[in-house]
Enzyme design. Structure first.
Site, PDB file in Angstrom:
ATOM      1  N   LYS A  28       7.457   1.263  -0.023  1.00 14.82           N
ATOM      2  CA  LYS A  28       7.418   1.510   1.430  1.00 14.82           C
ATOM      3  C   LYS A  28       5.841   1.281   1.878  1.00 14.82           C
ATOM      4  CE  LYS A  28       6.580   6.364   0.143  1.00 14.82           C
ATOM      5  NZ  LYS A  28       7.294   7.539   0.204  1.00 14.82           N
ATOM      6  N   TYR A  42     -25.532   2.977  14.313  1.00 18.08           N
ATOM      7  CA  TYR A  42     -25.312   4.182  15.622  1.00 18.08           C
ATOM      8  C   TYR A  42     -25.827   5.604  15.281  1.00 18.08           C
ATOM      9  CZ  TYR A  42     -21.978   0.865  17.792  1.00 18.08           C
ATOM     10  OH  TYR A  42     -21.154  -0.138  18.255  1.00 18.08           O
TER      11      TYR A  42
HETATM   12  C1  LIG Z   1       7.098   7.793  -1.328  1.00 18.28           C
HETATM   13  C2  LIG Z   1       8.227   8.456  -2.015  1.00 18.28           C
HETATM   14  C3  LIG Z   1       8.189   8.501  -3.523  1.00 18.28           C
HETATM   15  C4  LIG Z   1       6.921   7.899  -4.273  1.00 18.28           C
HETATM   16  O1  LIG Z   1       5.891   8.932  -4.384  1.00 18.28           O
HETATM   17  P1  LIG Z   1       4.698   8.773  -5.129  1.00 18.28           P
HETATM   18  O2  LIG Z   1       4.068  10.192  -4.711  1.00 18.28           O
HETATM   19  O3  LIG Z   1       3.833   7.793  -4.326  1.00 18.28           O
HETATM   20  O4  LIG Z   1       4.913   8.436  -6.557  1.00 18.28           O
HETATM   21  C5  LIG Z   1       9.399   8.737  -4.319  1.00 18.28           C
HETATM   22  N1  LIG Z   1      10.368   9.351  -3.609  1.00 18.28           N
HETATM   23  C6  LIG Z   1      10.477   9.636  -2.103  1.00 18.28           C
HETATM   24  C7  LIG Z   1      11.738  10.065  -1.413  1.00 18.28           C
HETATM   25  C8  LIG Z   1       9.313   9.222  -1.502  1.00 18.28           C
HETATM   26  O5  LIG Z   1       9.400   9.352  -0.098  1.00 18.28           O
END
Ligand SMILES: *Cc1c(COP(=O)(O)O)cnc(C)c1O
Length: 345
Positions: free
Chosen positions: A39, A249
Site C-alpha cells: 500500500k 529562515y
Molecule cells: C499496513 C498493514 C500491514 C503491514 O504492517 P507493517 O506493520 O508495515 O508490517 C499488514 N496488515 C494490515 C491489515 C495492514 O493495514
C-alpha cells in the site's frame, strides 16, 4: 525538444535488500508464507522499484489499502494475488473489484451485502480482534451476509505487536476462536512486528510491510533486516560564510568563524521535515552537519569536514530507519511514507 535533465535528488532503492528482507521474513514466518503490504506505493518507495524484487523472491500475496492503488500493482502481479484492505464501501468499488478480478477484504456486514449483491465470489474477511479500526466484530460473524461469503483469507490485525504486552496474546487467542466460526481457506494475523512475536502468530500467511522496506519494529528482526532506501541529493551551490553570518529562515544558526557551506537540493517538500535540524548528511564516511532550519526545497550543510566538495557532488541523508526515528522523533513508517514525488526512484 531537449530532454529534461535528471533531478538533483534521488531515492536509491536497494532491490536486493528488499528480496533479502522478504526471504528472511518468509523464513521467520515458520510454516506460514510471507506476503507483502504494498500500500501507499510500497510505503513511498515505488511499486515499480519494489514489486518486481518481491515477485522474483517468491511473494504471491499482495495487499493495498485503496482501490486507486490497484492498477499500478496489476502492472506487476496477477489480479488474484492482490487484496484491497479498505473493502467495497460503494457499489462502484464492488463492481471495480469484480471487473479487475481483485479480492476485496470485507470489513463489515454492509460490505458483505454490497459484495453479494454485485455477484459475490471469492473475497477475504477481516475480523477485528481488538484494534477497533476496520473489521467485523466477532459477534457479527453470525450475520447471514457474512456467513454467505466465499472467504478465501480470514485475517485480523495486531494493534501492539511492536510492544511486549498482554494484548498480543489476547488477540492471538481471540483470532483462534473466531477461526472456528467462519469457513475459510487460509488465515493470517501477523504484520512485520507480529512475525517477530514468534511463528505461532504466523498461521498460513504473514503480511509484512515496514520490515520489507528496512524498518525494524522489534529487536528480534534487527540482525535480519537490511536498509532499502537511501535519500541522496546534489549540492546546488557551495559558498564561504564569514564569521558572524547566519543561515536560513529566522537565522537560527550563526557562524562563529569562517566556514564553507553547501546548499543541498532537498527540503521538507520532499519529506525531509524540519525535525531533521540538528542532524547531518554524509559523504562517504564524512559527517556534514545541517545548519539552521530546513527549507521547502533546500537544506544548508557545513562542508568544513569535506572542503573538496563542489557543486554537482552528491551527499546522502543517513536513513537507517531505527536511527532516523530516534533522531527525528518520527515513526519509521512516517519516515518512509513522507518521502515526496520529486525524488528520482
Ligand atoms: C499496513 C498493514 C500491514 C503491514 O504492517 P507493517 O506493520 O508495515 O508490517 C499488514 N496488515 C494490515 C491489515 C495492514 O493495514
Amino acid at each position: 525538444m531537449t530532454d529534461l535533465p535528471p533531478p538533483a535528488l534521488r531515492l536509491r532503492i536497494d532491490s536486493s535488500a528488499i528480496a533479502a528482507n522478504w526471504n528472511v521474513l518468509d523464513r521467520l514466518s515458520g510454516p506460514a508464507r510471507a506476503g507483502a503490504a504494498v500500500k501507499a506505493d510500497c510505503y513511498s518507495l515505488g511499486v515499480d522499484s519494489c514489486i518486481p524484487a518481491l515477485r522474483e523472491a517468491g511473494c504471491r500475496d499482495y495487499f493495498v489499502a485503496h482501490w486507486s492503488e490497484v492498477p499500478a500493482v496489476l502492472r506487476h502481479v496477477p489480479a488474484d494475488q492482490l487484496a484491497v484492505l479498505h473493502g467495497p464501501v460503494t457499489a462502484g468499488d464492488a463492481a471495480y473489484a469484480r471487473a479487475a478480478g481483485v479480492r476485496p477484504i470485507i470489513n463489515n456486514p454492509q460490505q458483505a451485502r454490497l459484495w453479494l449483491e454485485s455477484g459475490g465470489g471469492a473475497c477475504d474477511l477481516m475480523v477485528d480482534t481488538g484494534i477497533n479500526r476496520l473489521g467485523v466484530t466477532p459477534d457479527q460473524l453470525s450475520d447471514p451476509a457474512i456467513q454467505a461469503l466465499d472467504v478465501h483469507l480470514l485475517l485480523s490485525h495486531l494493534a501492539s505487536a511492536d510492544e511486549d504486552c498482554a494484548q498480543n496474546a489476547q488477540q492471538l487467542a481471540d483470532f483462534r476462536s473466531v477461526m472456528a466460526l467462519v469457513k475459510h481457506r487460509r488465515a493470517s494475523l501477523a504484520n512485520s512486528a507480529g512475525i517477530g512475536l514468534g511463528s505461532e502468530y504466523g498461521f498460513d500467511l504473514t503480511r509484512p510491510g515496514i520490515a520489507l522496506y528496512g524498518g525494524i519494529p522489534r529487536q528480534e528482526l534487527a540482525q535480519a533486516i537490511r536498509q532499502v532506501a537511501y535519500p541522496q541529493a546534489a549540492l546546488i551551490q557551495v559558498r564561504d560564510l564569514p564569521a558572524g553570518a547566519s543561515v536560513g529562515y529566522n537565522a537560527t544558526f550563526t557562524a562563529t568563524e569562517p566556514m564553507r557551506i553547501g546548499v543541498v537540493s532537498l527540503g521538507y517538500a520532499d519529506g525531509v521535515l524540519r525535525c531533521w535540524a540538528g542532524g547531518h548528511f554524509v559523504h562517504g564516511e564524512t559527517s556534514l552537519p545541517i545548519l539552521g532550519k530546513v527549507s521547502m526545497d533546500m537544506i544548508v550543510i557545513s562542508l568544513d569536514a569535506a572542503p573538496i566538495l563542489r557543486e554537482g557532488d552528491w551527499v546522502e541523508l543517513p536513513y537507517s530507519l531505527p536511527e532516523a526515528a530516534r533522531q527525528t522523533g518520527l515513526s519509521q513508517y512516517e519516515l518512509l511514507t513522507v518521502l515526496g514525488h520529486r525524488f528520482e526512484r
